[in-house]
Design a protein around this motif. Structure first.
Motif, PDB file in Angstrom:
ATOM      1  N   ASP A 118     -22.729  69.388-103.355  1.00  0.00           N
ATOM      2  CA  ASP A 118     -21.734  68.808-104.254  1.00  0.00           C
ATOM      3  C   ASP A 118     -21.080  67.652-103.489  1.00  0.00           C
ATOM      4  O   ASP A 118     -19.944  67.733-103.028  1.00  0.00           O
ATOM      5  N   LEU A 119     -21.851  66.597-103.393  1.00  0.00           N
ATOM      6  CA  LEU A 119     -21.595  65.513-102.446  1.00  0.00           C
ATOM      7  C   LEU A 119     -20.220  64.874-102.613  1.00  0.00           C
ATOM      8  O   LEU A 119     -19.560  64.529-101.628  1.00  0.00           O
ATOM      9  N   ASP A 120     -19.791  64.716-103.855  1.00  0.00           N
ATOM     10  CA  ASP A 120     -18.548  63.979-104.098  1.00  0.00           C
ATOM     11  C   ASP A 120     -17.300  64.845-103.911  1.00  0.00           C
ATOM     12  O   ASP A 120     -16.180  64.361-104.070  1.00  0.00           O
ATOM     13  N   ARG A 121     -17.492  66.151-103.603  1.00  0.00           N
ATOM     14  CA  ARG A 121     -16.313  67.001-103.427  1.00  0.00           C
ATOM     15  C   ARG A 121     -16.347  67.807-102.122  1.00  0.00           C
ATOM     16  O   ARG A 121     -15.429  68.570-101.861  1.00  0.00           O
ATOM     17  N   THR A 122     -17.402  67.634-101.345  1.00  0.00           N
ATOM     18  CA  THR A 122     -17.479  68.428-100.121  1.00  0.00           C
ATOM     19  C   THR A 122     -16.616  67.807 -99.024  1.00  0.00           C
ATOM     20  O   THR A 122     -16.360  66.588 -99.023  1.00  0.00           O
ATOM     21  N   ASP A 123     -16.205  68.647 -98.060  1.00  0.00           N
ATOM     22  CA  ASP A 123     -15.422  68.160 -96.919  1.00  0.00           C
ATOM     23  C   ASP A 123     -16.218  68.207 -95.623  1.00  0.00           C
ATOM     24  O   ASP A 123     -15.756  67.716 -94.602  1.00  0.00           O
ATOM     25  N   ARG A 125     -14.808  73.733 -98.113  1.00  0.00           N
ATOM     26  CA  ARG A 125     -15.841  73.073 -98.915  1.00  0.00           C
ATOM     27  C   ARG A 125     -16.862  72.467 -97.950  1.00  0.00           C
ATOM     28  O   ARG A 125     -16.623  71.401 -97.383  1.00  0.00           O
ATOM     29  N   ALA A 126     -17.961  73.161 -97.758  1.00  0.00           N
ATOM     30  CA  ALA A 126     -18.982  72.681 -96.831  1.00  0.00           C
ATOM     31  C   ALA A 126     -20.362  72.881 -97.449  1.00  0.00           C
ATOM     32  O   ALA A 126     -20.570  73.779 -98.276  1.00  0.00           O
ATOM     33  N   ALA A 127     -21.298  72.026 -97.058  1.00  0.00           N
ATOM     34  CA  ALA A 127     -22.659  72.117 -97.588  1.00  0.00           C
ATOM     35  C   ALA A 127     -23.644  71.770 -96.480  1.00  0.00           C
ATOM     36  O   ALA A 127     -23.458  70.786 -95.764  1.00  0.00           O
ATOM     37  N   CYS A 128     -24.674  72.605 -96.321  1.00  0.00           N
ATOM     38  CA  CYS A 128     -25.743  72.335 -95.359  1.00  0.00           C
ATOM     39  C   CYS A 128     -26.980  71.926 -96.153  1.00  0.00           C
ATOM     40  O   CYS A 128     -27.476  72.697 -96.980  1.00  0.00           O
ATOM     41  N   TYR A 129     -27.448  70.736 -95.872  1.00  0.00           N
ATOM     42  CA  TYR A 129     -28.529  70.137 -96.656  1.00  0.00           C
ATOM     43  C   TYR A 129     -29.693  69.804 -95.725  1.00  0.00           C
ATOM     44  O   TYR A 129     -29.480  69.323 -94.609  1.00  0.00           O
ATOM     45  N   SER A 130     -30.898  70.048 -96.185  1.00  0.00           N
ATOM     46  CA  SER A 130     -32.063  69.685 -95.371  1.00  0.00           C
ATOM     47  C   SER A 130     -33.120  69.068 -96.254  1.00  0.00           C
ATOM     48  O   SER A 130     -33.142  69.292 -97.463  1.00  0.00           O
ATOM     49  N   ARG A 131     -33.998  68.296 -95.619  1.00  0.00           N
ATOM     50  CA  ARG A 131     -35.076  67.713 -96.436  1.00  0.00           C
ATOM     51  C   ARG A 131     -36.367  67.605 -95.644  1.00  0.00           C
ATOM     52  O   ARG A 131     -36.651  68.440 -94.827  1.00  0.00           O
ATOM     53  N   VAL A 132     -37.056  66.501 -95.830  1.00  0.00           N
ATOM     54  CA  VAL A 132     -38.472  66.470 -95.470  1.00  0.00           C
ATOM     55  C   VAL A 132     -38.724  66.717 -93.986  1.00  0.00           C
ATOM     56  O   VAL A 132     -39.744  67.290 -93.616  1.00  0.00           O
ATOM     57  N   GLY A 133     -37.768  66.328 -93.119  1.00  0.00           N
ATOM     58  CA  GLY A 133     -37.961  66.561 -91.696  1.00  0.00           C
ATOM     59  C   GLY A 133     -38.078  68.038 -91.356  1.00  0.00           C
ATOM     60  O   GLY A 133     -38.770  68.426 -90.418  1.00  0.00           O
ATOM     61  N   LEU A 134     -37.382  68.860 -92.131  1.00  0.00           N
ATOM     62  CA  LEU A 134     -37.487  70.302 -91.901  1.00  0.00           C
ATOM     63  C   LEU A 134     -38.705  70.893 -92.597  1.00  0.00           C
ATOM     64  O   LEU A 134     -39.325  71.824 -92.097  1.00  0.00           O
ATOM     65  N   CYS A 135     -39.041  70.343 -93.764  1.00  0.00           N
ATOM     66  CA  CYS A 135     -40.187  70.889 -94.508  1.00  0.00           C
ATOM     67  C   CYS A 135     -41.496  70.661 -93.757  1.00  0.00           C
ATOM     68  O   CYS A 135     -42.359  71.533 -93.716  1.00  0.00           O
ATOM     69  N   THR A 136     -41.637  69.459 -93.191  1.00  0.00           N
ATOM     70  CA  THR A 136     -42.938  69.093 -92.626  1.00  0.00           C
ATOM     71  C   THR A 136     -42.962  69.339 -91.119  1.00  0.00           C
ATOM     72  O   THR A 136     -43.170  68.431 -90.330  1.00  0.00           O
TER      73      THR A 136
END
Ligand code: SF4
Length: 708
Positions: free
Chosen positions: A155-160, A288-299
């Motif tokens: 929730d990019l616009d509301r995370t801290d 309000r925290a979010a851990c996000y991952s993408r292609v670097g972790l997938c591959t």
């Protein structure tokens, strides 16, 4: 000026297109688009180059010895269908393979028609760019949340606090976190007192703009994440808030991470245990925290485990399904709901690949084994290949081997606007009409937007009467393949009645916002349907009578075998190669735009000054890069943006093969990173190609390249 949407990536930025007849004069951002608010990246303007490109194929081609001849649609479709039917008849259904590339996800017509076409082929040899990209996240979504498309987004616009693992959203514009103008959105987090932390072996463009960059050894994210979870369980920071009673298998996760303390994994990850402990505390104690991952972790070799542990971290710290955390969209077309209603939640490991015993996912096999299936004799061997908007010779691991394998096929059909490194092997090439001649609605990727949005864009240029849309090509080919001779014309006509816009309208009407296509047509700049809603996943799993599985049994088994028992950290003196995404590059297919490739060579090997010095390499020198799969030569860029022991090369280059029709790209060919990646390095659970952490020897090449 015509209002439209950039169809190149999931950010789906609003654009204004200035036309001169059927030529595109210029493209700029649409300030009235409620989501992108005028933002575009440099690729949007290059749509004009693709549209006007003399190399773009406009008429069907049939191979004629070593060359090509133009053909009518009827002749080309007949030839394509006859070859595919002949191979099916002689060798069985699995002898025909299909591969589709990333642009399929952004074409309304291909989303509505390609999957039906693929299912009708009834072959087990279905491949796509997913197994070189996000497949681990889909597998994690299926096993934890119960549907392969239930992937939470920050929730990019509301995370801290935003923790970014193995992703570079300022360059990728999100990716399973759809959000135009990522730089502004990340800056906004900091301006409201929040923090952005990037964990990556390279100081990426996003890391450079973040509050903190934590360099990590390639392929070791799973250990770091397990250690963070270790701290959270040990400190009793577990907090599941609104998902209380809806998550199972806490004990299995706690028991697995017990042995993986920050101190124990520090040598492997290269991260000081104090930093790991502080990071875990920050995630656990920030509201309000979010851990996000993408292609670097997938591959990477533990792509599924790493992707799983990211979501486990979000879940045990109470950051899923709540404002400012990882949330689920309520898209105008609710694909998850529609597919679930017909029993399609996703599938895994229903069968295995013939040669290497790799698991199926969602009806697809990993592209890492495509060459095996073409080259290995026996029942089920692939004899024919159909590609749709794809170039696996450049995008799949060990592309040189796949290149040779494609050359050996009996019949290749390509639905593609270019004669690229893969489609040059085609016997028939069926070129679709250009993207801006079709209506646009991002059916697949709106489900991963950071706000609920809906936008339909009308075609902005007329399709030439001799051109056909991608979905029409599939409908016409399908009628020839699957209908008796006498019924082909009526079947083709019936399939064309199923226009993508009709299907879209139906799906909008049954969607949660009860919209219609007519309503979207009245708001051509797009509709903002509001922020993501908390409680969405709780509602979905309650409706399905499920719970969230925090520790799927096969994940835990794999983690115990690979993360606790196995010691594979010895690099034996080699460097570790990681990938790199670039702002003015769109995987492999837009290098024929002069405005995107002009300037300094960008296909360079980033190398740390210490590693460069020991090899006698200076900026611009040619380096010989060799792995067990192959070798390439590329200029180096000496920089402390990568860790010692790590080198980085972008993907999608390598346009030096004969037989392509890419005049501009051939003048700045670069080298294909997939000349050195190995098809045998895969994420064990999903079969996804492990492009990151490839062991390579780097030495000074004998010839110097032009000084940079
Ligand atoms: S970020 Fe760039 S490529 Fe992606 S939609 Fe926007 S303008 Fe197009």
């Amino acid at each position: 000026m015509r209002i439209s949407t950039c169809p190149l990536c999931e950010a789906a930025c609003g654009i204004l297109v200035d036309l001169d007849g059927d030529r595109i004069r210029s493209i700029r951002g649409d300030p009235d688009d409620p989501f992108s608010r005028g933002y575009i990246c440099p690729k949007a303007a290059a749509i004009a180059d693709i549209h006007n490109d003399a190399d773009r194929i406009r008429t069907p081609l049939i191979r004629n010895g070593t060359g090509w001849r133009e053909a009518s649609w009827d002749e080309a479709l007949d030839r394509a269908a006859d070859g595919l039917a002949r191979v099916r008849r002689q060798h069985g259904r699995d002898a025909v393979a299909i591969y589709y590339g990333n642009p399929v996800a952004h074409s309304l017509g291909l989303i509505t028609h390609a999957l039906t076409f693929v299912r009708a082929l009834r072959t087990r040899n279905v491949y796509s760019a997913s197994s070189a990209d996000q497949l681990p996240q889909m597998l994690v979504a299926l096993r934890m949340f119960g549907h392969q498309a239930l992937i939470p987004v920050p929730d990019l616009d509301r995370t801290d606090l935003l923790l970014i693992f193995g992703a570079n959203p300022i360059v990728s514009h999100g990716s399973l976190m759809t959000a135009p103008d990522m730089r502004r959105r990340l800056r906004a987090i900091r301006e409201r007192g929040g923090r952005v932390v990037v964990i990556d072996p390279r100081r990426t463009e996003t890391a450079a703009a973040a509050d903190q960059h934590i360099p990590i050894r390639p392929g070791t994210d799973a250990w770091l994440l397990a250690a963070m979870l270790h701290v959270i369980f040990a400190e009793r920071w577990v907090n599941v808030r609104r998902l209380e009673g809806r998550i199972k298998n806490f004990d299995a996760l706690a028991s697995f991470v017990r042995d993986l303390s920050p101190e124990r994994v520090a040598d492997r990850t290269g991260i000081n245990p104090e930093i790991t402990r502080r990071l875990a505390g920050d995630v656990a104690r920030t509201g309000r925290a979010a851990c996000y991952s993408r292609v670097g972790l997938c591959t990477q070799r533990h792509g599924t485990l790493a992707s799983w542990l990211v979501q486990a971290l979000n879940l045990v710290t109470g950051h899923v399904d709540d404002v400012g955390g990882m949330m689920f969209t309520t898209p105008a077309v609710d694909v998850v709901s529609i597919l679930s209603r017909i029993g399609l939640t996703g599938a895994y490991d229903r069968w295995r690949s013939r040669v290497r015993n790799l698991p199926e996912f969602g009806g697809e096999l990993p592209v890492a084994t495509l060459a095996d299936e073409i080259e290995t004799p026996g029942r089920g061997r692939i004899r024919a290949l159909m590609t749709i908007a794809g170039n696996p010779v450049l995008s799949a691991p060990n592309g040189r081997r796949l290149d040779r394998a494609c050359a050996s096929l009996e019949h290749v059909v390509a639905v593609d606007p270019y004669l690229n490194e893969t489609t040059r092997h085609a016997h028939v090439l069926l070129p679709p009409a250009p993207p801006l001649s079709r209506g646009h609605y991002d059916l697949a990727l709106n489900a991963f937007a950071v706000r609920n949005i809906a936008k339909y864009s009308e075609p902005v240029v007329d399709r030439h009467p001799s051109e056909r849309h991608d979905w029409e090509i599939l409908a016409d080919l399908g009628a020839r393949l699957f209908a008796p001779q006498l019924l082909r014309a009526p079947v083709a006509g019936a399939l064309r009645v199923l226009h993508p816009e009709r299907i879209l309208d139906f799906m909008l009407r049954i969607g949660p916002h009860r919209l219609s296509l007519a309503q979207l047509r009245r708001t051509p700049h797009g509709r903002d349907l509001g922020p993501l809603e908390p409680g969405r996943i709780a509602q979905i799993i309650a409706g399905a009578g499920r719970t969230i599985d925090l520790a799927p049994v096969d994940f835990v088994r794999e983690a115990r075998e690979r993360l606790i028992a196995c010691d594979d950290s010895d690099t034996n003196g080699q460097l570790q190669l990681i990938g790199r995404r670039q702002l003015r590059s769109n995987n492999s297919w837009m290098h024929n735009s002069h405005r995107l490739v002009k300037g300094k060579p960008r296909c360079t090997l980033l190398i740390h000054p210490d590693d460069a010095m020991t090899r006698g390499l200076a900026n611009g020198d040619a380096a010989h890069v060799e792995s067990k799969a192959g070798a390439l030569t590329v200029p180096v860029e000496v920089t402390d943006a990568v860790l010692p022991g790590v080198v980085s090369l972008p993907h999608g280059w390598g346009h030096d093969r004969e037989g392509t029709r890419l005049t501009v790209a051939r003048q700045s060919p670069g080298a294909s990173v997939n000349d050195v990646t190995s098809e045998f390095e895969v994420d064990t659970l999903s079969g996804t190609a492990a492009f990151n952490g490839v062991a390579v020897h780097v030495s000074r090449a004998s010839a110097l390249l032009k000084s940079m």
